[in-house]
Scaffold this active site. Structure first.
Site, PDB file in Angstrom:
ATOM      1  N   TYR A  29     -11.421  -9.514  10.928  1.00  0.00           N
ATOM      2  CA  TYR A  29     -12.787  -9.970  10.632  1.00  0.00           C
ATOM      3  C   TYR A  29     -12.850 -11.489  10.519  1.00  0.00           C
ATOM      4  CZ  TYR A  29     -10.792  -9.921   5.961  1.00  0.00           C
ATOM      5  OH  TYR A  29      -9.968 -10.106   4.893  1.00  0.00           O
TER       6      TYR A  29
ATOM      7  N   GLY B  80     -14.264  -6.411  11.653  1.00  0.00           N
ATOM      8  CA  GLY B  80     -13.861  -5.652  10.480  1.00  0.00           C
ATOM      9  C   GLY B  80     -14.532  -6.067   9.176  1.00  0.00           C
TER      10      GLY B  80
ATOM     11  N   GLY C 247      -0.981   1.681   8.536  1.00  0.00           N
ATOM     12  CA  GLY C 247      -1.905   2.298   7.574  1.00  0.00           C
ATOM     13  C   GLY C 247      -3.358   2.171   8.011  1.00  0.00           C
ATOM     14  N   ALA C 248      -3.722   1.009   8.564  1.00  0.00           N
ATOM     15  CA  ALA C 248      -5.114   0.805   8.968  1.00  0.00           C
ATOM     16  C   ALA C 248      -5.463   1.694  10.158  1.00  0.00           C
ATOM     17  CB  ALA C 248      -5.341  -0.663   9.324  1.00  0.00           C
TER      18      ALA C 248
ATOM     19  N   ASP D  91     -10.142   2.812   2.797  1.00  0.00           N
ATOM     20  CA  ASP D  91     -10.300   2.201   4.129  1.00  0.00           C
ATOM     21  C   ASP D  91     -11.014   3.154   5.091  1.00  0.00           C
ATOM     22  OD1 ASP D  91      -9.250  -0.288   3.612  1.00  0.00           O
ATOM     23  OD2 ASP D  91      -7.202   0.257   4.154  1.00  0.00           O
TER      24      ASP D  91
ATOM     25  N   LYS E 106       0.814  -1.223   0.000  1.00  0.00           N
ATOM     26  CA  LYS E 106       0.000   0.000   0.000  1.00  0.00           C
ATOM     27  C   LYS E 106       0.852   1.279   0.000  1.00  0.00           C
ATOM     28  CE  LYS E 106      -4.059  -2.033   2.284  1.00  0.00           C
ATOM     29  NZ  LYS E 106      -5.040  -1.886   3.373  1.00  0.00           N
TER      30      LYS E 106
HETATM   31  P1  NAP Z   1       0.675  -2.739   9.960  1.00  0.00           P
HETATM   32  O1  NAP Z   1       1.108  -1.649   9.036  1.00  0.00           O
HETATM   33  O2  NAP Z   1       1.520  -3.934  10.141  1.00  0.00           O
HETATM   34  O3  NAP Z   1       0.442  -2.041  11.390  1.00  0.00           O
HETATM   35  C1  NAP Z   1       0.141  -2.779  12.529  1.00  0.00           C
HETATM   36  C2  NAP Z   1       0.292  -1.873  13.755  1.00  0.00           C
HETATM   37  O4  NAP Z   1      -0.029  -2.635  14.919  1.00  0.00           O
HETATM   38  C3  NAP Z   1       1.693  -1.349  13.928  1.00  0.00           C
HETATM   39  O5  NAP Z   1       1.621   0.023  14.241  1.00  0.00           O
HETATM   40  C4  NAP Z   1       2.228  -2.165  15.122  1.00  0.00           C
HETATM   41  O6  NAP Z   1       3.150  -1.330  15.771  1.00  0.00           O
HETATM   42  C5  NAP Z   1       0.969  -2.372  15.919  1.00  0.00           C
HETATM   43  N1  NAP Z   1       1.020  -3.486  16.860  1.00  0.00           N
HETATM   44  C6  NAP Z   1       1.356  -4.772  16.614  1.00  0.00           C
HETATM   45  N2  NAP Z   1       1.271  -5.479  17.744  1.00  0.00           N
HETATM   46  C7  NAP Z   1       0.833  -4.636  18.720  1.00  0.00           C
HETATM   47  C8  NAP Z   1       0.537  -4.773  20.096  1.00  0.00           C
HETATM   48  N3  NAP Z   1       0.715  -5.932  20.716  1.00  0.00           N
HETATM   49  N4  NAP Z   1       0.073  -3.692  20.782  1.00  0.00           N
HETATM   50  C9  NAP Z   1      -0.072  -2.497  20.174  1.00  0.00           C
HETATM   51  N5  NAP Z   1       0.215  -2.307  18.843  1.00  0.00           N
HETATM   52  C10 NAP Z   1       0.660  -3.355  18.144  1.00  0.00           C
HETATM   53  O7  NAP Z   1      -0.765  -3.285   9.564  1.00  0.00           O
HETATM   54  P2  NAP Z   1      -2.009  -2.519   8.906  1.00  0.00           P
HETATM   55  O8  NAP Z   1      -1.927  -2.598   7.444  1.00  0.00           O
HETATM   56  O9  NAP Z   1      -2.121  -1.173   9.537  1.00  0.00           O
HETATM   57  O10 NAP Z   1      -3.212  -3.492   9.352  1.00  0.00           O
HETATM   58  C11 NAP Z   1      -3.528  -3.709  10.710  1.00  0.00           C
HETATM   59  C12 NAP Z   1      -4.725  -4.669  10.819  1.00  0.00           C
HETATM   60  O11 NAP Z   1      -5.881  -4.113  10.221  1.00  0.00           O
HETATM   61  C13 NAP Z   1      -4.509  -6.019  10.135  1.00  0.00           C
HETATM   62  O12 NAP Z   1      -5.053  -7.004  10.960  1.00  0.00           O
HETATM   63  C14 NAP Z   1      -5.311  -5.892   8.860  1.00  0.00           C
HETATM   64  O13 NAP Z   1      -5.768  -7.138   8.360  1.00  0.00           O
HETATM   65  C15 NAP Z   1      -6.470  -5.066   9.352  1.00  0.00           C
HETATM   66  N6  NAP Z   1      -7.174  -4.340   8.259  1.00  0.00           N
HETATM   67  C16 NAP Z   1      -8.501  -4.601   8.097  1.00  0.00           C
HETATM   68  C17 NAP Z   1      -9.202  -3.926   7.111  1.00  0.00           C
HETATM   69  C18 NAP Z   1     -10.668  -4.201   6.928  1.00  0.00           C
HETATM   70  O14 NAP Z   1     -11.229  -3.805   5.906  1.00  0.00           O
HETATM   71  N7  NAP Z   1     -11.316  -4.852   7.871  1.00  0.00           N
HETATM   72  C19 NAP Z   1      -8.553  -2.992   6.285  1.00  0.00           C
HETATM   73  C20 NAP Z   1      -7.196  -2.748   6.491  1.00  0.00           C
HETATM   74  C21 NAP Z   1      -6.515  -3.439   7.493  1.00  0.00           C
HETATM   75  P3  NAP Z   1       4.183  -1.846  16.867  1.00  0.00           P
HETATM   76  O15 NAP Z   1       4.819  -3.075  16.285  1.00  0.00           O
HETATM   77  O16 NAP Z   1       5.085  -0.697  17.055  1.00  0.00           O
HETATM   78  O17 NAP Z   1       3.359  -2.121  18.079  1.00  0.00           O
END
Ligand code: NAP
Length: 268
Positions: free
Chosen positions: A211, A231, A125-126, A98, A63
């Site tokens: 989700y 989600g 990003g999410a 999103d 992304k």
């Molecule tokens: P990403 O870029 O990998 O970001 C994940 C974030 O979570 C990072 O900031 C990470 O930072 C943090 N994190 C991980 N473990 C953690 C913990 N134990 N406590 C607090 N923070 C924690 O992923 P993303 O693209 O933003 O996506 C995140 C989630 O959203 C995924 O599960 C994805 O499938 C979901 N999503 C769903 C939809 C939908 O339509 N339903 C759309 C987009 C994304 P740190 O490692 O610094 O903690």
């Protein structure tokens, strides 16, 4: 329309099924191909355009790269630094659906965010998309909480200039009426535990971006008395918004009607 998806991996993605069903519902023939991008995204885009694609979805981990290669970005995509939908015409346009997908899902679930304090777990990003959606819905404040403090601060700084009435901050979790889990916790292949400290006061609403499964986050928030949604609604709604970006607006009523069969498709 000729459409598709770029990602790595793509085999798990529900997008091909989702768009096939949407095309049937709209009686609009499409082709939709999931492309595993192991090399450069730019090369995959050139090949897809040469084959007549009109647009594409982009998923993890591409992304941010999609945002960098687009010729033009919408304000959301620019602020989020991430693109989940590309449109091919005179050049490449990039957008992020999103945030609007989550706004639509919050409204459909009857969550009124106006004036509430929001706590977003995660800073990717999410999480930024969630912050954008919450601020657009009139949240009084949005707090990003992640293990990497600098990333949470960057998310707060990226969104703050766009919303004069919402206070953005980053740091340890604080009391809020709305919680959003934008971490991968609870997703297949990741630990399933709630990121919320036990001492934190209960929220009114909790939205898990994960989700299709009842996660520890959802169970934790429900036990504390919150209304909880996963989600799936956001997934369907961001797809409907992507369709509008490629084609033309469907309008809120039509999106609501289409979301019902699409949700069933996603949860099959
Ligand atoms: P990403 O870029 O990998 O970001 C994940 C974030 O979570 C990072 O900031 C990470 O930072 C943090 N994190 C991980 N473990 C953690 C913990 N134990 N406590 C607090 N923070 C924690 O992923 P993303 O693209 O933003 O996506 C995140 C989630 O959203 C995924 O599960 C994805 O499938 C979901 N999503 C769903 C939809 C939908 O339509 N339903 C759309 C987009 C994304 P740190 O490692 O610094 O903690």
């Amino acid at each position: 329309m000729k459409l598709g998806l770029f990602g790595r991996p793509v085999s798990h993605s529900r997008s091909p099924r989702l768009f096939a069903r949407l095309a049937l519902l709209l009686k609009r023939p499409i082709s939709y191909e999931a492309v595993l991008v192991e090399g450069r995204l730019a090369s995959a885009v050139i090949r897809a355009r040469a084959r007549g694609w009109d647009g594409a979805n982009v998923t993890v981990p591409l992304k941010e790269r999609a945002a960098a290669l687009a010729d033009r970005l919408t304000p959301e995509a620019q602020a989020l630094g991430a693109v989940n939908v590309l449109r091919f015409g005179h050049g490449v346009d990039g957008h992020n659906t999103d945030a609007d997908g989550l706004r639509d899902a919050l409204r459909a679930a009857g969550f009124a965010v106006r004036g509430k304090r929001a706590l977003v777990f995660g800073a990717g990003g999410a999480a930024r998309a969630a912050g954008w959606a919450l601020a657009r819905e009139g949240a009084a404040s949005v707090r990003f909480s992640a293990r990497t403090a600098s990333r949470a601060r960057r998310s707060a700084h990226a969104l703050a200039p766009h919303f004069g009435k919402t206070r953005f901050s980053a740091g340890a979790p604080v009391a809020a009426e709305v919680w959003v889990n934008a971490t991968p916790l609870g997703m297949k292949g990741f630990p399933d535990r709630s990121p919320a400290p036990k001492t934190l006061p209960s929220p009114e609403f909790a939205v898990d971006l994960v989700y299709g499964r009842r996660t520890a986050f959802q169970r934790d928030a429900a036990r504390r008395g919150a209304r909880v949604t996963d989600g799936a609604g956001m997934l369907v709604r961001q797809a409907l918004r992507a369709w509008e970006y490629w084609d033309k607006p469907l309008g809120a009523k039509r999106r609501d009607a289409l979301a019902v069969p699409l949700l069933k498709e996603v949860l099959k």
